[in-house]
Motif scaffolding. Structure first.
Motif, PDB file in Angstrom:
ATOM      1  N   ILE A   5       0.826  -1.205   0.000  1.00 46.21           N
ATOM      2  CA  ILE A   5       0.000   0.000   0.000  1.00 46.21           C
ATOM      3  C   ILE A   5       0.863   1.258   0.000  1.00 46.21           C
ATOM      4  CG2 ILE A   5      -1.649   1.345   1.375  1.00 46.21           C
ATOM      5  CD1 ILE A   5      -2.889  -1.362   2.210  1.00 46.21           C
ATOM      6  N   ASP A   6       1.913   1.266   0.811  1.00 50.83           N
ATOM      7  CA  ASP A   6       2.762   2.459   0.894  1.00 50.83           C
ATOM      8  C   ASP A   6       3.857   2.495  -0.170  1.00 50.83           C
ATOM      9  OD1 ASP A   6       4.044   0.292   2.082  1.00 50.83           O
ATOM     10  OD2 ASP A   6       5.190   1.553   3.456  1.00 50.83           O
ATOM     11  N   ARG A   7       3.961   1.439  -0.981  1.00 52.45           N
ATOM     12  CA  ARG A   7       4.957   1.359  -2.062  1.00 52.45           C
ATOM     13  C   ARG A   7       4.321   0.571  -3.209  1.00 52.45           C
ATOM     14  NH1 ARG A   7       7.493  -2.610  -2.660  1.00 52.45           N
ATOM     15  NH2 ARG A   7       7.560  -3.259  -0.508  1.00 52.45           N
ATOM     16  N   PRO A   8       3.587   1.252  -4.087  1.00 49.72           N
ATOM     17  CA  PRO A   8       2.808   0.552  -5.118  1.00 49.72           C
ATOM     18  C   PRO A   8       3.638   0.073  -6.324  1.00 49.72           C
ATOM     19  CG  PRO A   8       2.467   2.898  -5.304  1.00 49.72           C
ATOM     20  CD  PRO A   8       3.353   2.687  -4.102  1.00 49.72           C
ATOM     21  N   VAL A   9       4.804  -0.490  -6.056  1.00 52.54           N
ATOM     22  CA  VAL A   9       5.652  -1.064  -7.098  1.00 52.54           C
ATOM     23  C   VAL A   9       6.293  -2.340  -6.554  1.00 52.54           C
ATOM     24  CG1 VAL A   9       6.196   1.137  -8.250  1.00 52.54           C
ATOM     25  CG2 VAL A   9       7.664   0.309  -6.394  1.00 52.54           C
ATOM     26  N   HIS A  10       6.637  -3.246  -7.455  1.00 54.61           N
ATOM     27  CA  HIS A  10       7.432  -4.413  -7.095  1.00 54.61           C
ATOM     28  C   HIS A  10       8.895  -4.017  -7.261  1.00 54.61           C
ATOM     29  CE1 HIS A  10       3.897  -6.997  -7.339  1.00 54.61           C
ATOM     30  NE2 HIS A  10       3.667  -6.574  -8.566  1.00 54.61           N
ATOM     31  N   MET A  11       9.736  -4.485  -6.351  1.00 57.07           N
ATOM     32  CA  MET A  11      11.169  -4.204  -6.477  1.00 57.07           C
ATOM     33  C   MET A  11      11.910  -5.535  -6.514  1.00 57.07           C
ATOM     34  SD  MET A  11      11.428  -0.914  -3.975  1.00 57.07           S
ATOM     35  CE  MET A  11      12.832  -0.165  -4.763  1.00 57.07           C
ATOM     36  N   LEU A  36      22.116  -4.996  -7.808  1.00 56.12           N
ATOM     37  CA  LEU A  36      21.293  -4.306  -8.798  1.00 56.12           C
ATOM     38  C   LEU A  36      19.813  -4.493  -8.491  1.00 56.12           C
ATOM     39  CD1 LEU A  36      23.250  -5.358 -11.996  1.00 56.12           C
ATOM     40  CD2 LEU A  36      23.353  -3.157 -10.813  1.00 56.12           C
ATOM     41  N   MET A  37      19.018  -3.580  -9.010  1.00 54.38           N
ATOM     42  CA  MET A  37      17.575  -3.652  -8.803  1.00 54.38           C
ATOM     43  C   MET A  37      16.826  -3.223 -10.057  1.00 54.38           C
ATOM     44  SD  MET A  37      16.985  -0.219  -6.502  1.00 54.38           S
ATOM     45  CE  MET A  37      15.232  -0.159  -6.713  1.00 54.38           C
ATOM     46  N   MET A  38      15.585  -3.688 -10.149  1.00 61.85           N
ATOM     47  CA  MET A  38      14.647  -3.213 -11.158  1.00 61.85           C
ATOM     48  C   MET A  38      13.326  -2.983 -10.442  1.00 61.85           C
ATOM     49  SD  MET A  38      15.363  -5.524 -14.543  1.00 61.85           S
ATOM     50  CE  MET A  38      15.277  -4.399 -15.919  1.00 61.85           C
ATOM     51  N   THR A  39      12.637  -1.925 -10.835  1.00 66.74           N
ATOM     52  CA  THR A  39      11.351  -1.580 -10.236  1.00 66.74           C
ATOM     53  C   THR A  39      10.270  -1.796 -11.287  1.00 66.74           C
ATOM     54  OG1 THR A  39      12.477   0.071  -8.890  1.00 66.74           O
ATOM     55  CG2 THR A  39      10.087   0.234  -9.032  1.00 66.74           C
ATOM     56  N   LEU A  40       9.251  -2.564 -10.899  1.00 69.61           N
ATOM     57  CA  LEU A  40       8.165  -2.920 -11.816  1.00 69.61           C
ATOM     58  C   LEU A  40       6.849  -2.343 -11.310  1.00 69.61           C
ATOM     59  CD1 LEU A  40       9.027  -6.721 -12.186  1.00 69.61           C
ATOM     60  CD2 LEU A  40       9.754  -4.849 -13.664  1.00 69.61           C
ATOM     61  N   PRO A  41       5.956  -1.960 -12.217  1.00 66.14           N
ATOM     62  CA  PRO A  41       4.640  -1.467 -11.792  1.00 66.14           C
ATOM     63  C   PRO A  41       3.908  -2.554 -10.996  1.00 66.14           C
ATOM     64  CG  PRO A  41       4.927  -1.243 -14.172  1.00 66.14           C
ATOM     65  CD  PRO A  41       6.096  -2.015 -13.671  1.00 66.14           C
ATOM     66  N   GLU A  42       3.034  -2.130 -10.100  1.00 65.66           N
ATOM     67  CA  GLU A  42       2.316  -3.115  -9.286  1.00 65.66           C
ATOM     68  C   GLU A  42       1.421  -4.013 -10.136  1.00 65.66           C
ATOM     69  OE1 GLU A  42      -0.432  -1.565  -6.365  1.00 65.66           O
ATOM     70  OE2 GLU A  42      -0.905   0.125  -7.645  1.00 65.66           O
ATOM     71  N   THR A  43       1.102  -3.605 -11.344  1.00 62.64           N
ATOM     72  CA  THR A  43       0.275  -4.431 -12.228  1.00 62.64           C
ATOM     73  C   THR A  43       1.071  -5.559 -12.896  1.00 62.64           C
ATOM     74  OG1 THR A  43       0.674  -2.860 -14.021  1.00 62.64           O
ATOM     75  CG2 THR A  43      -1.350  -2.567 -12.723  1.00 62.64           C
ATOM     76  N   ILE A 101      21.192   0.428 -18.765  1.00 60.45           N
ATOM     77  CA  ILE A 101      22.242   1.288 -18.234  1.00 60.45           C
ATOM     78  C   ILE A 101      22.174   1.154 -16.719  1.00 60.45           C
ATOM     79  CG2 ILE A 101      20.813   3.395 -18.196  1.00 60.45           C
ATOM     80  CD1 ILE A 101      23.500   4.925 -18.882  1.00 60.45           C
ATOM     81  N   ILE A 102      23.331   1.117 -16.096  1.00 59.18           N
ATOM     82  CA  ILE A 102      23.430   1.012 -14.648  1.00 59.18           C
ATOM     83  C   ILE A 102      23.522   2.432 -14.087  1.00 59.18           C
ATOM     84  CG2 ILE A 102      24.750   0.037 -12.724  1.00 59.18           C
ATOM     85  CD1 ILE A 102      23.553  -2.063 -14.748  1.00 59.18           C
ATOM     86  N   ALA A 103      22.587   2.789 -13.203  1.00 52.64           N
ATOM     87  CA  ALA A 103      22.544   4.151 -12.664  1.00 52.64           C
ATOM     88  C   ALA A 103      21.867   4.134 -11.297  1.00 52.64           C
ATOM     89  CB  ALA A 103      21.779   5.070 -13.621  1.00 52.64           C
ATOM     90  N   PRO A 104      22.066   5.176 -10.525  1.00 49.53           N
ATOM     91  CA  PRO A 104      21.352   5.256  -9.248  1.00 49.53           C
ATOM     92  C   PRO A 104      19.841   5.295  -9.482  1.00 49.53           C
ATOM     93  CG  PRO A 104      23.143   6.844  -9.311  1.00 49.53           C
ATOM     94  CD  PRO A 104      22.991   6.290 -10.695  1.00 49.53           C
ATOM     95  N   SER A 105      19.103   4.659  -8.604  1.00 53.58           N
ATOM     96  CA  SER A 105      17.649   4.674  -8.692  1.00 53.58           C
ATOM     97  C   SER A 105      17.118   6.056  -8.341  1.00 53.58           C
ATOM     98  CB  SER A 105      17.055   3.637  -7.736  1.00 53.58           C
ATOM     99  OG  SER A 105      15.651   3.778  -7.677  1.00 53.58           O
ATOM    100  N   LEU A 106      16.102   6.475  -9.060  1.00 55.15           N
ATOM    101  CA  LEU A 106      15.425   7.726  -8.726  1.00 55.15           C
ATOM    102  C   LEU A 106      14.205   7.457  -7.851  1.00 55.15           C
ATOM    103  CD1 LEU A 106      15.563   9.480 -12.204  1.00 55.15           C
ATOM    104  CD2 LEU A 106      17.014   9.908 -10.206  1.00 55.15           C
ATOM    105  N   LEU A 107      13.941   6.175  -7.564  1.00 62.67           N
ATOM    106  CA  LEU A 107      12.721   5.800  -6.865  1.00 62.67           C
ATOM    107  C   LEU A 107      12.932   5.343  -5.425  1.00 62.67           C
ATOM    108  CD1 LEU A 107      11.037   3.866  -9.812  1.00 62.67           C
ATOM    109  CD2 LEU A 107      10.621   6.221  -9.072  1.00 62.67           C
ATOM    110  N   VAL A 108      14.164   5.349  -4.966  1.00 62.18           N
ATOM    111  CA  VAL A 108      14.434   4.974  -3.575  1.00 62.18           C
ATOM    112  C   VAL A 108      15.152   6.135  -2.895  1.00 62.18           C
ATOM    113  CG1 VAL A 108      14.575   2.498  -4.108  1.00 62.18           C
ATOM    114  CG2 VAL A 108      16.670   3.866  -4.072  1.00 62.18           C
ATOM    115  N   PRO A 109      15.057   6.228  -1.577  1.00 59.65           N
ATOM    116  CA  PRO A 109      15.788   7.289  -0.873  1.00 59.65           C
ATOM    117  C   PRO A 109      17.290   7.126  -1.050  1.00 59.65           C
ATOM    118  CG  PRO A 109      14.213   6.183   0.582  1.00 59.65           C
ATOM    119  CD  PRO A 109      14.254   5.402  -0.687  1.00 59.65           C
ATOM    120  N   LYS A 110      18.013   8.219  -1.038  1.00 61.53           N
ATOM    121  CA  LYS A 110      19.471   8.180  -1.213  1.00 61.53           C
ATOM    122  C   LYS A 110      20.154   7.353  -0.135  1.00 61.53           C
ATOM    123  CE  LYS A 110      19.933  12.259  -4.011  1.00 61.53           C
ATOM    124  NZ  LYS A 110      20.559  13.520  -4.266  1.00 61.53           N
ATOM    125  N   ASP A 111      19.539   7.233   1.031  1.00 59.18           N
ATOM    126  CA  ASP A 111      20.102   6.399   2.095  1.00 59.18           C
ATOM    127  C   ASP A 111      20.200   4.938   1.657  1.00 59.18           C
ATOM    128  OD1 ASP A 111      20.205   8.625   3.694  1.00 59.18           O
ATOM    129  OD2 ASP A 111      18.449   8.095   4.900  1.00 59.18           O
TER     130      ASP A 111
END
Length: 174
Positions: A5-11, A36-43, A101-111
């Protein structure tokens, strides 16, 4: 990590890629341990997903990327691209995405970008899927040009198999 609910994506994350130090070739400040990570829509269909399913490709990509440094005897890091074959072929039917391309995620906190555990410094990066033309743009004009173009078009690391190709003109504009 499934959507919530608080994170509507699969990681999706690699697990164990950081167990072995990568051969950074003496590059200063290059991380030797990454995940490494990939973020997918909750659908995105993840329940009972098998290797033959069309939506399985992000899992396959992460598994292949996790083996890449060991296979090549080199490192993967910020700004590196990896194509799906030579010439690059789409990851699955229904998408023309064929590299990352390997890059910092824009969808997670910098921490979340780094973690120190068991005397290892681990950095976390997103594997952002790319089109063939975007891979070529990176090869021809460099990482900064490609990343700038992705940001200008509001492309982040949320996987969208049908997202707009940032090298294509739309109404005469990029």
């Amino acid at each position: 990590m499934p959507a919530a609910i608080d994170r509507p994506v699969h990681m999706l994350f690699t697990a164990g890629m950081s167990d072995r130090a990568m051969n950074t070739g003496g590059r200063r400040n290059a991380p030797q341990h990454i995940e490494l990570m990939m973020t997918l829509p909750e659908t995105w269909k993840l329940d009972s997903l098998g290797a033959a399913d069309p939506e399985y490709w992000p899992i396959r990509v992460l598994a292949q990327l996790a083996r890449e440094p060991l296979r090549r005897g080199t490192a993967l890091g910020w700004g590196d691209t990896v194509a799906n074959g030579e010439p690059p072929i789409p990851y699955a039917k229904g998408t023309a995405l064929c590299g990352v391309i390997i890059a910092p995620s824009l969808l997670v906190p910098k921490d979340f970008y780094q973690l120190d555990v068991d005397r290892r410094h681990i950095e976390f990066y997103a594997a952002i899927p790319l089109y063939r033309e975007e891979l070529k743009l990176r090869a021809d004009e460099g990482m900064e040009t490609l990343l700038t173009r992705l940001l200008e078009h509001r492309v982040n690391d949320l996987v969208d198999p049908r997202r707009r190709n940032v090298t294509k003109k739309l109404f005469g504009l990029f």
